[in-house]
Scaffold this motif. Sequence first.
Motif, short mmCIF file in Angstrom:
data_model
loop_
_atom_site.label_atom_id
_atom_site.label_comp_id
_atom_site.label_asym_id
_atom_site.label_seq_id
_atom_site.Cartn_x
_atom_site.Cartn_y
_atom_site.Cartn_z
N PHE A 123 8.57 -3.11 12.90
CA PHE A 123 7.35 -2.17 12.63
C PHE A 123 7.83 -1.10 13.51
O PHE A 123 7.63 0.27 11.73
N ASN A 124 7.78 -1.33 14.24
CA ASN A 124 7.63 0.89 15.12
C ASN A 124 9.02 1.55 14.74
O ASN A 124 9.25 3.33 14.48
N LYS A 127 8.94 2.87 11.60
CA LYS A 127 8.40 4.17 11.30
C LYS A 127 8.93 5.47 11.54
O LYS A 127 8.93 6.38 11.17
N THR A 128 10.11 5.62 12.10
CA THR A 128 10.52 6.17 13.66
C THR A 128 11.64 6.11 12.11
O THR A 128 12.21 7.80 12.41
N TYR A 130 13.25 5.97 8.63
CA TYR A 130 13.06 5.60 8.03
C TYR A 130 14.41 6.68 7.29
O TYR A 130 14.65 6.48 5.80
N GLN A 138 13.99 3.50 1.70
CA GLN A 138 12.79 3.79 2.01
C GLN A 138 11.83 3.64 1.08
O GLN A 138 10.48 3.50 1.60
N ILE A 141 10.02 1.15 2.83
CA ILE A 141 9.31 0.91 4.38
C ILE A 141 7.47 1.94 3.48
O ILE A 141 7.10 1.14 3.80
N MET A 145 4.38 1.11 4.79
CA MET A 145 3.33 1.82 5.01
C MET A 145 2.10 1.46 5.41
O MET A 145 0.93 2.04 6.02
N SER A 148 -0.61 -1.40 5.67
CA SER A 148 -0.66 -0.87 6.73
C SER A 148 -1.60 -0.24 7.31
O SER A 148 -1.41 0.35 8.48
N GLN A 150 -0.48 3.00 7.15
CA GLN A 150 -0.14 3.82 7.78
C GLN A 150 0.08 5.22 6.78
O GLN A 150 1.80 5.17 6.82
N VAL A 153 2.88 8.60 7.31
CA VAL A 153 4.13 8.12 7.47
C VAL A 153 4.77 7.46 5.90
O VAL A 153 5.64 7.59 5.28
N ALA A 154 3.58 6.85 5.21
CA ALA A 154 3.94 6.57 3.47
C ALA A 154 4.39 7.55 2.67
O ALA A 154 4.67 7.85 2.16
#
Length: 176
Positions: A123-124, A127-128, A130, A138, A141, A145, A148, A150, A153-154
Amino acid sequence: ANEKNNTLKKIAEAQTSNGGFSWFKGGPDDRYITQYILTGIGHLRKLNAISKDDYSSLTPIVEKALKYLDARIKEDYIYLIKHKIKLSQNNLSGYAIQYLYMRSFFPSVIMKPADKKAYDFYFNNAKTFYTNREKQSQGMIALVMHRSKQTAVANAILKTLKETSMTTEEFGMYWK
């Protein structure tokens, strides 16, 4: 109703003893097709195309398949550690992205702590890293995000997708 019950029965019969699904009856379990089937079930639930009664019939199947897939992602993570692969680099495979996307449909199904550690790693990683993925990945992801919470990031992924898209009257929005 009979067709639906027959379909649910066929799904249950197609599941292997370890929770996976195979491409063909009697074949070995396969990670890809198991993720594909669960993603389909997740889509149907999201669209409210599966009633609560029908989903209660599917719940044991889904939970067993999720345990199978959680174990596969943990194996990937253990492989990285065992082979001393640098964990700070991009270790995001297509399987891992599809797994995260599929898992985002089933947040209420709790993972074992050891499996959760592997999930959190990927998951992390998503986030980093993508930006170095194809557009479909993408998009998956971004949905992971978003689901979740996030949102930063999304939104960053959506911004990137919009900036790299082309729009014409004839084709609508697309990517070269």
